[in-house]
Structures are given as structure tokens and as C-alpha cells.
Design a protein around this motif. Sequence first.
Motif, PDB file in Angstrom:
ATOM      1  N   THR A  11       0.830  -1.203   0.000  1.00  0.00           N
ATOM      2  CA  THR A  11       0.000   0.000   0.000  1.00  0.00           C
ATOM      3  C   THR A  11       0.864   1.253   0.000  1.00  0.00           C
ATOM      4  N   GLU A  12       2.150   1.089  -0.277  1.00  0.00           N
ATOM      5  CA  GLU A  12       3.121   2.190  -0.168  1.00  0.00           C
ATOM      6  C   GLU A  12       3.059   2.825   1.218  1.00  0.00           C
ATOM      7  N   CYS A  13       2.724   2.009   2.196  1.00  0.00           N
ATOM      8  CA  CYS A  13       2.616   2.392   3.606  1.00  0.00           C
ATOM      9  C   CYS A  13       1.458   3.348   3.896  1.00  0.00           C
ATOM     10  N   LYS A  14       0.564   3.541   2.922  1.00  0.00           N
ATOM     11  CA  LYS A  14      -0.628   4.362   3.177  1.00  0.00           C
ATOM     12  C   LYS A  14      -1.399   3.717   4.319  1.00  0.00           C
ATOM     13  N   GLY A  15      -1.839   4.538   5.262  1.00  0.00           N
ATOM     14  CA  GLY A  15      -2.533   4.036   6.432  1.00  0.00           C
ATOM     15  C   GLY A  15      -1.605   3.762   7.600  1.00  0.00           C
ATOM     16  N   HIS A  16      -0.318   3.645   7.303  1.00  0.00           N
ATOM     17  CA  HIS A  16       0.674   3.399   8.352  1.00  0.00           C
ATOM     18  C   HIS A  16       1.599   4.603   8.539  1.00  0.00           C
ATOM     19  N   TYR A  17       2.218   5.035   7.446  1.00  0.00           N
ATOM     20  CA  TYR A  17       3.232   6.087   7.498  1.00  0.00           C
ATOM     21  C   TYR A  17       3.022   7.084   6.364  1.00  0.00           C
ATOM     22  N   GLU A  18       3.695   8.213   6.441  1.00  0.00           N
ATOM     23  CA  GLU A  18       3.579   9.234   5.400  1.00  0.00           C
ATOM     24  C   GLU A  18       4.270   8.843   4.109  1.00  0.00           C
ATOM     25  N   LYS A  19       5.364   8.073   4.219  1.00  0.00           N
ATOM     26  CA  LYS A  19       6.056   7.624   3.012  1.00  0.00           C
ATOM     27  C   LYS A  19       6.505   6.185   3.213  1.00  0.00           C
ATOM     28  N   PRO A  20       6.761   5.477   2.122  1.00  0.00           N
ATOM     29  CA  PRO A  20       7.147   4.069   2.226  1.00  0.00           C
ATOM     30  C   PRO A  20       8.424   3.866   3.040  1.00  0.00           C
ATOM     31  N   THR A  21       8.321   3.034   4.061  1.00  0.00           N
ATOM     32  CA  THR A  21       9.490   2.802   4.914  1.00  0.00           C
ATOM     33  C   THR A  21      10.585   2.036   4.189  1.00  0.00           C
ATOM     34  N   CYS A  22      10.203   1.169   3.258  1.00  0.00           N
ATOM     35  CA  CYS A  22      11.231   0.410   2.535  1.00  0.00           C
ATOM     36  C   CYS A  22      12.143   1.347   1.752  1.00  0.00           C
ATOM     37  N   GLN A  23      11.562   2.370   1.139  1.00  0.00           N
ATOM     38  CA  GLN A  23      12.380   3.342   0.413  1.00  0.00           C
ATOM     39  C   GLN A  23      13.256   4.141   1.369  1.00  0.00           C
ATOM     40  N   SER A  24      12.729   4.426   2.547  1.00  0.00           N
ATOM     41  CA  SER A  24      13.475   5.216   3.525  1.00  0.00           C
ATOM     42  C   SER A  24      14.710   4.497   4.053  1.00  0.00           C
ATOM     43  N   VAL A  25      14.617   3.184   4.220  1.00  0.00           N
ATOM     44  CA  VAL A  25      15.738   2.442   4.796  1.00  0.00           C
ATOM     45  C   VAL A  25      16.676   1.837   3.753  1.00  0.00           C
ATOM     46  N   CYS A  26      16.274   1.819   2.503  1.00  0.00           N
ATOM     47  CA  CYS A  26      17.099   1.200   1.461  1.00  0.00           C
ATOM     48  C   CYS A  26      18.371   2.020   1.227  1.00  0.00           C
ATOM     49  N   PRO A  27      19.541   1.383   1.324  1.00  0.00           N
ATOM     50  CA  PRO A  27      20.797   2.110   1.129  1.00  0.00           C
ATOM     51  C   PRO A  27      21.151   2.344  -0.345  1.00  0.00           C
ATOM     52  N   ILE A  28      20.427   1.723  -1.262  1.00  0.00           N
ATOM     53  CA  ILE A  28      20.712   1.866  -2.684  1.00  0.00           C
ATOM     54  C   ILE A  28      19.769   2.901  -3.277  1.00  0.00           C
ATOM     55  N   ASN A  29      20.317   3.958  -3.837  1.00  0.00           N
ATOM     56  CA  ASN A  29      19.522   5.043  -4.399  1.00  0.00           C
ATOM     57  C   ASN A  29      18.639   4.551  -5.543  1.00  0.00           C
TER      58      ASN A  29
END
Length: 84
Positions: free
Chosen positions: A39-57
Motif C-alpha cells: 500500500t506504499e505504507c498508506k494508512g501506516h506512514y507518510e512515506k514508504p518505509t522500505c524506500q526510507s531504509v534502502c541504502p541503494i539510491n
Amino acid sequence: MALLIKSKCTNCDMCEPECPNNAIFMGEEIYEIDPNLCTECKGHYEKPTCQSVCPINNCIITDPDNVETEEQLLEKFVIIQGLA
């Protein structure tokens, strides 16, 4: 829109535990995202957490084969969470 992990994933294990919908799993070679659970973290967070923690741009991108509106993502969140 579900997200997609690109082939440049290094399997660092950062994204999987961060997914609130358990949509991320180890595929044959790299981590993958189940578009039916993302859900791209809709309902949980403002932005996707996977993208936030991924070290690869730009490793985790919008999946062009699974385009959804924000309303559709929120509806999916309600169903996944059993709130419907």
C-alpha cells in the motif's frame, strides 16, 4: 501504486522487516514486493518505509505494472488490516 524492487538490490535485509503489510519477501535472487499487499505504507506512514531504509539510491520504485490511486491504496489498507 505498488512498489517494485529493482535488480540492483543487494539483499541487505533492511526493507523486509520494515514493511507493515509483510509485502516484501525474498525472491529467487533479490527481495520482491507482493503488489497485492503493498500500500506504499498508506494508512501506516507518510512515506514508504522500505524506500526510507534502502541504502541503494532509486532501488525501490513505483511499479509501472501496478498503478493505483491513493484512494485504492487506502481501500487495500482497510482490507489487509481487516477493518472492512
